[in-house]
Design a protein around this motif. Sequence first.
Motif, PDB file in Angstrom:
ATOM      1  N   UNK A 156       0.825  -1.207   0.000  1.00 58.13           N
ATOM      2  CA  UNK A 156       0.000   0.000   0.000  1.00 58.13           C
ATOM      3  C   UNK A 156       0.860   1.257   0.000  1.00 58.13           C
ATOM      4  N   UNK A 157       2.032   1.197   0.632  1.00 59.76           N
ATOM      5  CA  UNK A 157       2.947   2.338   0.665  1.00 59.76           C
ATOM      6  C   UNK A 157       3.763   2.467  -0.612  1.00 59.76           C
ATOM      7  N   UNK A 158       3.595   1.525  -1.544  1.00 57.23           N
ATOM      8  CA  UNK A 158       4.328   1.583  -2.807  1.00 57.23           C
ATOM      9  C   UNK A 158       5.739   1.049  -2.739  1.00 57.23           C
ATOM     10  N   UNK A 159       6.064   0.309  -1.672  1.00 62.42           N
ATOM     11  CA  UNK A 159       7.424  -0.209  -1.524  1.00 62.42           C
ATOM     12  C   UNK A 159       7.651  -1.487  -2.324  1.00 62.42           C
ATOM     13  N   UNK A 437       2.284  -1.983 -14.383  1.00 58.47           N
ATOM     14  CA  UNK A 437       3.140  -3.096 -13.972  1.00 58.47           C
ATOM     15  C   UNK A 437       3.370  -4.111 -15.091  1.00 58.47           C
ATOM     16  N   UNK A 438       2.528  -4.059 -16.111  1.00 58.17           N
ATOM     17  CA  UNK A 438       2.665  -4.987 -17.229  1.00 58.17           C
ATOM     18  C   UNK A 438       2.142  -4.300 -18.474  1.00 58.17           C
ATOM     19  N   UNK A 439       2.910  -4.392 -19.566  1.00 54.47           N
ATOM     20  CA  UNK A 439       2.519  -3.757 -20.819  1.00 54.47           C
ATOM     21  C   UNK A 439       3.035  -4.611 -21.969  1.00 54.47           C
ATOM     22  N   UNK A 440       2.146  -4.910 -22.927  1.00 56.72           N
ATOM     23  CA  UNK A 440       2.544  -5.764 -24.034  1.00 56.72           C
ATOM     24  C   UNK A 440       2.926  -7.158 -23.582  1.00 56.72           C
ATOM     25  N   UNK A 441       2.341  -7.581 -22.459  1.00 58.67           N
ATOM     26  CA  UNK A 441       2.638  -8.909 -21.930  1.00 58.67           C
ATOM     27  C   UNK A 441       3.935  -8.997 -21.161  1.00 58.67           C
ATOM     28  N   UNK A 442       4.653  -7.877 -21.009  1.00 63.38           N
ATOM     29  CA  UNK A 442       5.947  -7.867 -20.320  1.00 63.38           C
ATOM     30  C   UNK A 442       5.858  -7.070 -19.033  1.00 63.38           C
ATOM     31  N   UNK A 443       6.523  -7.567 -18.000  1.00 64.51           N
ATOM     32  CA  UNK A 443       6.556  -6.871 -16.735  1.00 64.51           C
ATOM     33  C   UNK A 443       7.279  -5.544 -16.875  1.00 64.51           C
ATOM     34  N   UNK A 444       6.714  -4.501 -16.269  1.00 66.63           N
ATOM     35  CA  UNK A 444       7.325  -3.166 -16.281  1.00 66.63           C
ATOM     36  C   UNK A 444       7.854  -2.854 -14.890  1.00 66.63           C
ATOM     37  N   UNK A 445       9.108  -2.435 -14.800  1.00 69.51           N
ATOM     38  CA  UNK A 445       9.688  -2.101 -13.509  1.00 69.51           C
ATOM     39  C   UNK A 445       9.158  -0.747 -13.044  1.00 69.51           C
ATOM     40  N   UNK A 446       8.860  -0.652 -11.762  1.00 73.01           N
ATOM     41  CA  UNK A 446       8.399   0.583 -11.158  1.00 73.01           C
ATOM     42  C   UNK A 446       9.284   0.893  -9.961  1.00 73.01           C
ATOM     43  N   UNK A 447       8.960   1.968  -9.266  1.00 74.24           N
ATOM     44  CA  UNK A 447       9.707   2.308  -8.054  1.00 74.24           C
ATOM     45  C   UNK A 447       9.600   1.218  -6.995  1.00 74.24           C
ATOM     46  N   UNK A 448       8.605   0.357  -7.132  1.00 77.26           N
ATOM     47  CA  UNK A 448       8.389  -0.718  -6.148  1.00 77.26           C
ATOM     48  C   UNK A 448       9.163  -1.981  -6.492  1.00 77.26           C
ATOM     49  N   UNK A 449       9.981  -1.949  -7.552  1.00 76.76           N
ATOM     50  CA  UNK A 449      10.739  -3.148  -7.954  1.00 76.76           C
ATOM     51  C   UNK A 449      12.222  -2.955  -7.709  1.00 76.76           C
TER      52      UNK A 449
END
Length: 449
Positions: A156-159, A437-449
């Motif tokens: 929830x905190x985006x970690x 978090x996912x685009x075009x079937x591929x995982x997208x890295x975010x600040x939480x990764x």
Amino acid sequence: MKLASLLAAVAALALTAPAYAQGQPAAPAEQAEPVTVIHAGTLLAIPGQPPRREASIVIRGRRIAEVRDGYVDLPGARIVDLRDSFVLPGLIDMHVHLVGLDDRLQARLLAPTRDYEDEAYTALLNARRTLLAGFTTVRDLGAEPRTITSLRDAILAGQFAGPTIVAAGRGVSVSGGHGAPNGLNRDLTQVALGRANNVCNGADDCRRAVREQISLGADVIKFTATGGVLSNVAGGLNRQMTLEEMRAIVETARTFGRRVAAHAHGVDGVNAALEAGVDSIEHGTFTNDQSFALYRRTGAYYVPTLMAPAAALADGARGALTPFQYQKAREASDNAVQSLRRAVREGVNIAFGTDSGVSRHGDNAQEFALMVNAGMTPAAAIRAATVGAATLLGRADTIGTIQEGRDADIIAVRGDPLENVRLLENVGFVMRHGRVHKLGGERQLTDAD
């Protein structure tokens, strides 16, 4: 002399005044929320209503700002092109267990060596798999309280990347019942009982057990009205709690503003839990005429979890269950589909749930095909995983639909899941709280990764 001293003091204060008092610029204003615009080829904004073609979803920060007809562009906005996709609200699974290994045999063999830290990292990976499968909210109905609430709060905190978690902590159980320490040697039993603040006997003690879970952060209360398939005891699937105990649990949970889910297989336990006033029946394997009369009278939801008995049977066939567990898996598997089939005919409120943890995390969407095979339309099954589940959670004003003011929990698939519900097993786009978090079937890295 006094005047000279005063003037000197004023001059000194002027030299040491803060920068903002000397004409320096104030601190910059908070950075504006990022804007994302999704171009949706087909948009199912409110499951249960017809989809619309060629629409744009405007997202500011974590929330949906508006939904417009046509493809619009806004200055400075990120454009997500889903013109070749079917866009719908993020899915909601009302019955998961994120803490624990997927492999039932490995879980049994490694249990004595695994500690809270091991379980926490496993739960984090299970949560990520679940999110990438398109499930942006889950209700976790049984885990070590601090482990699951810590994960809930960190996500929830985006970690960390994962779905929004509505946590029950440990399910309330009676001594010898499903969810209590059973089948251990006497030394391990004494250790486990010392930690089992979820185990109760009698109405007053069950009130105490509910309060214990709430004090540890439970958002919802779960109790085990009947035996369970994975209890390693020779008892069956019938009722294990008294009606007075169930009523005490429900009444206490209501006092604290919590909703109540009842694990119930046997028809006597299903009916007693409905009489006690629960919000949902989990599994609901065995039913009769009285069951459906009670569903209609109380408005309670049925969460069928059809994947669970199928997974348990497969585990039993490969030796991953004890003889007691395997026997109960066989009893449950033949009746679960029949109960859902009748529930559909009777017009019972149905919410989507898998019991993932018995089945594999990330495979949650396989439940849709089982629901359709049991008589639901694809549209009804999707509504059960969005509008229905959100209503059961008491969060229909924030999730379950794509409307102004709702959380930007959005997924997309290629093709039309209203025609072929199995397309939801291959989600190509996932957004939760405005983060992709996912685009075009591929995982997208975010600040939480």
